[in-house]
Design an enzyme around this catalytic site. Structure first.
Site, PDB file in Angstrom:
ATOM      1  N   HIS A 108       0.828  -1.196   0.000  1.00 65.02           N
ATOM      2  CA  HIS A 108       0.000   0.000   0.000  1.00 65.02           C
ATOM      3  C   HIS A 108       0.872   1.259   0.000  1.00 65.02           C
ATOM      4  O   HIS A 108       0.506   2.283  -0.563  1.00 65.02           O
ATOM      5  CB  HIS A 108      -0.956  -0.010   1.207  1.00 65.02           C
ATOM      6  CG  HIS A 108      -2.241  -0.700   0.890  1.00 65.02           C
ATOM      7  ND1 HIS A 108      -2.975  -1.407   1.800  1.00 65.02           N
ATOM      8  CD2 HIS A 108      -2.928  -0.778  -0.272  1.00 65.02           C
ATOM      9  CE1 HIS A 108      -4.055  -1.887   1.217  1.00 65.02           C
ATOM     10  NE2 HIS A 108      -4.040  -1.528  -0.037  1.00 65.02           N
ATOM     11  N   GLU A 137      -2.953 -21.408 -17.269  1.00 65.47           N
ATOM     12  CA  GLU A 137      -1.745 -21.255 -16.453  1.00 65.47           C
ATOM     13  C   GLU A 137      -1.034 -22.586 -16.217  1.00 65.47           C
ATOM     14  O   GLU A 137      -0.124 -22.669 -15.413  1.00 65.47           O
ATOM     15  CB  GLU A 137      -2.050 -20.541 -15.130  1.00 65.47           C
ATOM     16  CG  GLU A 137      -3.217 -21.101 -14.357  1.00 65.47           C
ATOM     17  CD  GLU A 137      -3.545 -20.317 -13.081  1.00 65.47           C
ATOM     18  OE1 GLU A 137      -2.760 -19.464 -12.667  1.00 65.47           O
ATOM     19  OE2 GLU A 137      -4.599 -20.611 -12.500  1.00 65.47           O
ATOM     20  N   ASP A 161       1.987 -18.267 -13.181  1.00 65.55           N
ATOM     21  CA  ASP A 161       2.055 -19.727 -13.054  1.00 65.55           C
ATOM     22  C   ASP A 161       2.470 -20.397 -14.357  1.00 65.55           C
ATOM     23  O   ASP A 161       3.232 -21.364 -14.342  1.00 65.55           O
ATOM     24  CB  ASP A 161       0.701 -20.284 -12.594  1.00 65.55           C
ATOM     25  CG  ASP A 161       0.562 -20.177 -11.086  1.00 65.55           C
ATOM     26  OD1 ASP A 161       1.569 -20.378 -10.390  1.00 65.55           O
ATOM     27  OD2 ASP A 161      -0.545 -19.878 -10.604  1.00 65.55           O
TER      28      ASP A 161
HETATM   29  C1  PEP Z   1      -0.996 -16.146 -12.609  1.00 65.77           C
HETATM   30  O1  PEP Z   1      -0.696 -17.282 -12.257  1.00 65.77           O
HETATM   31  O2  PEP Z   1      -0.457 -15.544 -13.561  1.00 65.77           O
HETATM   32  C2  PEP Z   1      -2.023 -15.391 -11.869  1.00 65.77           C
HETATM   33  C3  PEP Z   1      -2.451 -14.217 -12.293  1.00 65.77           C
HETATM   34  O3  PEP Z   1      -2.490 -15.943 -10.738  1.00 65.77           O
HETATM   35  P1  PEP Z   1      -1.754 -15.876  -9.316  1.00 65.77           P
HETATM   36  O4  PEP Z   1      -0.594 -14.917  -9.459  1.00 65.77           O
HETATM   37  O5  PEP Z   1      -2.780 -15.412  -8.361  1.00 65.77           O
HETATM   38  O6  PEP Z   1      -1.320 -17.295  -9.142  1.00 65.77           O
HETATM   39 MG    MG Z   2      -1.989 -18.428 -10.869  1.00 70.03          MG
END
Ligand code: PEP
Ligand code: MG
Length: 571
Positions: A187, A429, A453
């Site tokens: 923040h 992902e 991911d």
């Molecule tokens: C990702 O995996 O790109 C994503 C947006 O999800 P998170 O970062 O919450 O795993």
């Molecule tokens: Mg993800």
């Protein structure tokens, strides 16, 4: 002698000024136990201190929308029954004094949040530290040092700045800040972005290296702090500051523009959010919608699985705030490292490859249905879409669709409204989702690529492992080929692909992603105007040629160099 230090870019910009070294009073917490008959008074002291800080926060409500929203978020944390119950229990059951009970509670909460391998959620730890510190000041009767009356042209250096410290900065006096600790999504960083203050965080021990008073340059476009710069450096930077001012003025005028390429393709530039407060910031920054609402935050902040009605109110409010702009809500992505206090996850050797996200939701169907039902009901109020994370087989998406159909039927029976054309898409992902994209697209209304991911699983490189951080790159040719394939498949089916991983906010990659055919960019609110600017100055045809050349390269470093050289000439 001139010295240079590197830091993480929390808020872009350049400033020249004199260092103000901000230190905090050391707080010593006494650990003597209290008598049983003091329990009541001790807890009363905590409650009064919390209330007094809530009263202070209410005064921030009249300030900028961002500060007001952050003050509101802090007020919610302070009013969270879990917070006060934990303190109360430490006082009444363990006979701990008020300060110790508060200190331990905050430390436990910070510890839990810090372990999460998600930048966004991990950074919420600093909010807990902040409220803990402010309540502690109240308990101890310490008047917090504030940054509202520094000399004009001050660059604040501190070990750590809380959102409250940053909120109190007087923009006329403070021209930038740099801290030892902190992350880009805290923040504190968000406030710096809205105040338009150049800021660097994660600088190691910069607060130990300065005395205060030194002339300095903070260049958070390049991520450097220059202490005692040469006269030439000062002259060069003065010119850069003037250019930067012009650029920022131009970006400000762009934030509400439609992002249309020079050859007429409309691109959605959306934001990722974790709560309503983020959404308000995103709207202020001119988002075309929300490409990812991470709902796990709702679950992590509750003391039990949030009810359908509670979730409905949140999704409804978010949908309504956006009007006809899309709100893409990701169904619960819990597990891996994101735990819940009230749910026992199985012990696993590889939790990231384990019982998580859609796997868990399809196993705990009644819990999952509460969320789906809240979403379907909220769809009546705007342009809400559902997005399913971490899928590996079309059957998972088909099961979600079946559940949604069941819910719709029940709502029909009860005469409850919802959007009959509610879109359901998936996050791409996992490599399985990429390779099966042509099958998934039969059941998905859209794709959104989660590069955080996807890069980790495509390259088999843990996204949080510092030992192999050099191998984790979104510019790896395998990742780029995966992205291209997914986009092509969706286009062949007449559908669209967005991106909600952090790669979408990387402005070095904007032209490349346009060239790969991406339809929607969803990421940091702070980057919206800049991405729109690049989109509006690019042609998809020209960038497609560039992207094709990139796709033919073999190594990550070749790609990175090629893209950076191209941007230097064309951005
Ligand atoms: C990702 O995996 O790109 C994503 C947006 O999800 P998170 O970062 O919450 O795993
Ligand atoms: Mg993800």
């Amino acid at each position: 002698m001139t010295e240079r230090y590197e830091g993480l870019k929390a808020s872009s910009g350049i400033a020249i000024g004199n260092i103000y070294l901000f230190t905090r009073e050391e707080i010593v917490v006494d650990n003597t136990k209290i008598e049983e008959n003091a329990v009541e008074t001790e807890f009363q002291r905590v409650k009064e201190s919390i209330q007094s800080y809530i009263d202070d926060l209410s005064k921030l409500m009249g300030q900028s929308e961002t500060q007001a929203n952050i003050a509101l978020a802090h007020t919610e944390l302070l009013q969270d029954p879990y917070f006060t119950d934990t303190i109360e229990s430490k006082i009444t059951k363990d006979l701990k004094n008020a300060e110790l009970a508060l200190d331990e509670t905050i430390k436990e909460m910070v510890e839990t949040m810090s372990q999460i391998d998600d930048d966004y959620l991990r950074e919420r730890a600093s909010d807990y530290k902040d409220i803990g510190l402010q309540v502690m000041y109240k308990l101890k009767g310490i008047k917090a040092k504030d940054l509202s009356n520094l000399d004009e042209g001050s660059i604040v250096i501190a070990e750590e700045l809380t959102p409250s410290d940053t909120s109190n900065m007087n923009k006329k006096a403070v021209v930038g800040f740099a801290t030892d600790l902190g992350g880009k999504t805290s923040h504190t960083s968000i406030i710096a972005q809205t105040l338009d203050l150049p800021a660097l965080v994660g600088m190691g021990d910069i607060s130990k290296k300065v005395k205060g008073g030194e002339v300095s340059i903070i260049d958070s476009n390049e991520g450097i702090l220059i202490i005692n710069p040469t006269d030439e450096e000062i002259e060069t930077y003065k010119k850069l500051i003037a250019e930067e001012k012009d650029r920022k003025e131009r970006l400000k005028t762009l934030k509400d523009s439609k992002a249309i390429t020079t050859d007429g393709k409309k691109i959605e530039v959306s934001a990722n959010i974790g709560n309503i407060e983020d959404l308000k910031i995103a709207i202020e920054n001119g988002c075309d919608g929300v490409g990812l609402f991470r709902t796990e935050f709702l679950y992590m902040q509750s003391s039990d699985f949030p009810t359908e009605d509670y979730q409905f109110e949140v999704y409804k409010e978010a949908t309504e705030l956006l009007g006809d702009k899309p709100l893409i809500v990701r169904t619960l992505d819990i597990g891996g490292d994101k735990g819940l206090d009230y749910f026992d996850f199985p012990k696993e050797d590889n939790p990231f490859l384990g019982y998580r996200a859609i796997r868990l939701c399809l196993d705990k169907v009644s819990m999952f249905k509460d969320q789906l039902r809240a979403l379907v009901r909220a769809s009546a109020y705007g342009n809400l879409k559902i997005m399913v994370p971490f899928v590996i087989s079309p059957s998972e998406l088909k099961k979600v669709r079946e559940l949604v159909e069941e819910i719709k039927k029940d709502l029909d029976d009860k005469g409850i409204a919802y959007n009959k054309d509610l879109d359901i898409g998936i996050m791409v992902e996992t490599p399985a989702a990429v390779l099966m994209a042509d099958k998934f697209i039969k059941y998905a209304d859209f794709f959104s690529i989660g590069t955080n991911d996807l890069t980790q699983y495509t390259l088999s490189v843990d996204r949080g492992n510092d030992n192999i951080a050099n191998l984790y790159s979104n510019y790896n040719p395998a990742v780029l080929r995966a992205i291209k394939h997914v986009i092509d498949v969706s286009h062949e089916a007449g559908k669209w692909t967005g991106m909600c991983g952090a790669f979408a906010s990387d402005t070095e990659a904007t032209k490349l992603l346009l060239g790969l055919g991406l339809d929607e960019f969803s990421g940091s609110s702070a980057k919206i105007a800049e991405i729109k600017d690049i989109v509006m100055r690019s042609s998809t045809e020209v960038e497609a040629e560039f992207a094709n050349k990139v796709l033919d390269l073999e190594e990550t470093d070749e790609v990175e160099k090629y893209v950076s050289d191209y941007n230097e000439q064309n951005l």
